[in-house]
Design a protein around this motif. Structure first.
Motif, PDB file in Angstrom:
ATOM      1  N   ASP A  92     -11.384   4.156   2.442  1.00  0.00           N
ATOM      2  CA  ASP A  92     -11.866   3.193   3.200  1.00  0.00           C
ATOM      3  C   ASP A  92     -10.775   2.015   3.484  1.00  0.00           C
ATOM      4  O   ASP A  92     -10.111   1.627   2.867  1.00  0.00           O
ATOM      5  N   ALA A  93     -10.640   1.910   4.883  1.00  0.00           N
ATOM      6  CA  ALA A  93      -9.725   1.040   5.141  1.00  0.00           C
ATOM      7  C   ALA A  93     -10.377  -0.211   5.929  1.00  0.00           C
ATOM      8  O   ALA A  93     -10.658  -0.519   7.000  1.00  0.00           O
ATOM      9  N   ALA A  94     -10.414  -1.302   4.953  1.00  0.00           N
ATOM     10  CA  ALA A  94     -10.837  -2.519   5.287  1.00  0.00           C
ATOM     11  C   ALA A  94      -9.715  -3.601   5.254  1.00  0.00           C
ATOM     12  O   ALA A  94      -9.765  -4.719   5.931  1.00  0.00           O
ATOM     13  N   TRP A  95      -8.802  -3.425   4.317  1.00  0.00           N
ATOM     14  CA  TRP A  95      -7.771  -4.542   4.119  1.00  0.00           C
ATOM     15  C   TRP A  95      -6.573  -3.586   3.978  1.00  0.00           C
ATOM     16  O   TRP A  95      -6.512  -2.627   3.368  1.00  0.00           O
ATOM     17  N   GLY A  96      -5.466  -4.473   4.007  1.00  0.00           N
ATOM     18  CA  GLY A  96      -4.189  -3.864   3.812  1.00  0.00           C
ATOM     19  C   GLY A  96      -3.531  -2.730   4.589  1.00  0.00           C
ATOM     20  O   GLY A  96      -4.585  -1.914   4.969  1.00  0.00           O
ATOM     21  N   ASN A  97      -2.415  -2.420   4.731  1.00  0.00           N
ATOM     22  CA  ASN A  97      -1.990  -1.117   5.545  1.00  0.00           C
ATOM     23  C   ASN A  97      -0.547  -0.933   5.009  1.00  0.00           C
ATOM     24  O   ASN A  97       0.093   0.181   5.527  1.00  0.00           O
ATOM     25  N   GLU A  98       0.001  -1.207   3.757  1.00  0.00           N
ATOM     26  CA  GLU A  98       1.355  -0.952   3.297  1.00  0.00           C
ATOM     27  C   GLU A  98       1.618   0.432   3.197  1.00  0.00           C
ATOM     28  O   GLU A  98       2.701   0.910   3.389  1.00  0.00           O
ATOM     29  N   ASP A  99       0.530   1.132   2.590  1.00  0.00           N
ATOM     30  CA  ASP A  99       0.758   2.605   2.192  1.00  0.00           C
ATOM     31  C   ASP A  99       0.047   3.474   2.954  1.00  0.00           C
ATOM     32  O   ASP A  99       0.046   4.808   2.492  1.00  0.00           O
ATOM     33  N   THR A 100      -0.538   3.063   4.267  1.00  0.00           N
ATOM     34  CA  THR A 100      -1.158   4.148   5.061  1.00  0.00           C
ATOM     35  C   THR A 100      -0.130   5.320   5.305  1.00  0.00           C
ATOM     36  O   THR A 100      -0.741   6.645   5.370  1.00  0.00           O
TER      37      THR A 100
END
Length: 264
Positions: free
Chosen positions: A70-78
């Motif tokens: 689920d991608a709803a917050w944060g993006n540092e580790d995508t």
């Protein structure tokens, strides 16, 4: 001292009277309990038969499981997650909110380019059963339009925010062309307990079996670190890891009361 006949008769009458009272109470209790059981069973049956269910897992003999993020917050580790998935040559499913799509369009494109599923996680991550039918459609269509514009991809998978759903939500999602997806194995990565707790939770989960759908989050603190061990552990157990679109049945199926999707 022996009772006289005149003394025994009133005593017998009182005994008979109380015996009749006890029999009446017992009968009333039996009828009440019988009705209570029947009504309770009927209520359970109606609830089970009348409730629309999302797909929690797929009933299959094939040793396959699906990883989902689920991608709803944060993006540092995508990008780290994408690199790990590429290394192990597996594809997964990402459920994205409209806000996340708008904030990280290049990552949406990268997910698509890597061959992963693009899934809808609603526009604003609201408790959608509280919304009207028109608002539900708006929440879904908004994300769909953004993703389609970026990737030329028409999404068909939807995960309700918070795992919160009701009949109207599932029906509206279906009308919009979506399969509503839940999970039966929660990694609990969102609790930020650490790498080993994530790995142990997934690999030793009581529900882990053929057809399981595993929930993770790209924005959780330890997910990227735990991912290689999760993948290797699943593979050691003999599971092939696939995206949800390759796991579920698209037609001719029915749902069991436990959320299992079964092929007809």
């Amino acid at each position: 001292m022996l009772m006289s006949s005149s003394e025994r008769i009133p005593l017998m009458k009182r005994s008979i009277f109380w015996l009749v009272i006890l029999i009446m109470i017992a009968g009333a209790t039996y009828i009440y309990e019988k009705d209570l059981f029947s009504n309770g069973l009927e209520a359970i049956t109606v609830s089970t038969n009348g409730k629309k269910l999302p797909i929690y897992r797929v009933n299959t003999d094939k040793p396959m499981v699906a990883l989902s993020f689920d991608a709803a917050w944060g993006n540092e580790d995508t990008q780290k997650i994408l690199d790990i998935l590429k290394k192990y040559k597996i594809n997964v499913t990402f459920f994205m909110t409209g806000g996340w799509v708008e904030s990280y369009p290049d990552d949406v494109k990268a997910i698509k380019a890597s061959g992963h599923d693009l899934g809808n996680h609603s526009e604003h991550h609201k408790h959608m059963p509280q919304l009207s039918n028109s608002s539900i459609c708006d929440e879904l269509n908004s994300v769909t339009e953004k993703v389609e514009k970026l990737t030329n991809t028409k999404m068909c998978l939807f995960r309700p925010p918070y795992g919160d759903y009701n009949n109207a939500l599932i029906e509206q999602a279906k009308n919009c062309g979506y399969y509503t997806i839940q999970w039966d194995v929660d990694s609990l990565d969102w609790k930020n307990y650490g790498v080993e707790p994530i790995v142990n939770t997934v690999l030793n989960h009581k529900s882990l079996k053929n057809g399981s759908i595993i929930l993770m989050h790209n924005g959780a603190k330890y997910t990227a670190q735990a991912l290689p061990k999760v993948i290797e552990g699943l593979q050691e157990k003999g599971f092939q890891i696939v995206p949800i679109s390759k796991l579920i049945y698209k037609d001719n199926y029915h749902m069991e009361p436990d959320g299992s999707q079964v092929k007809d």
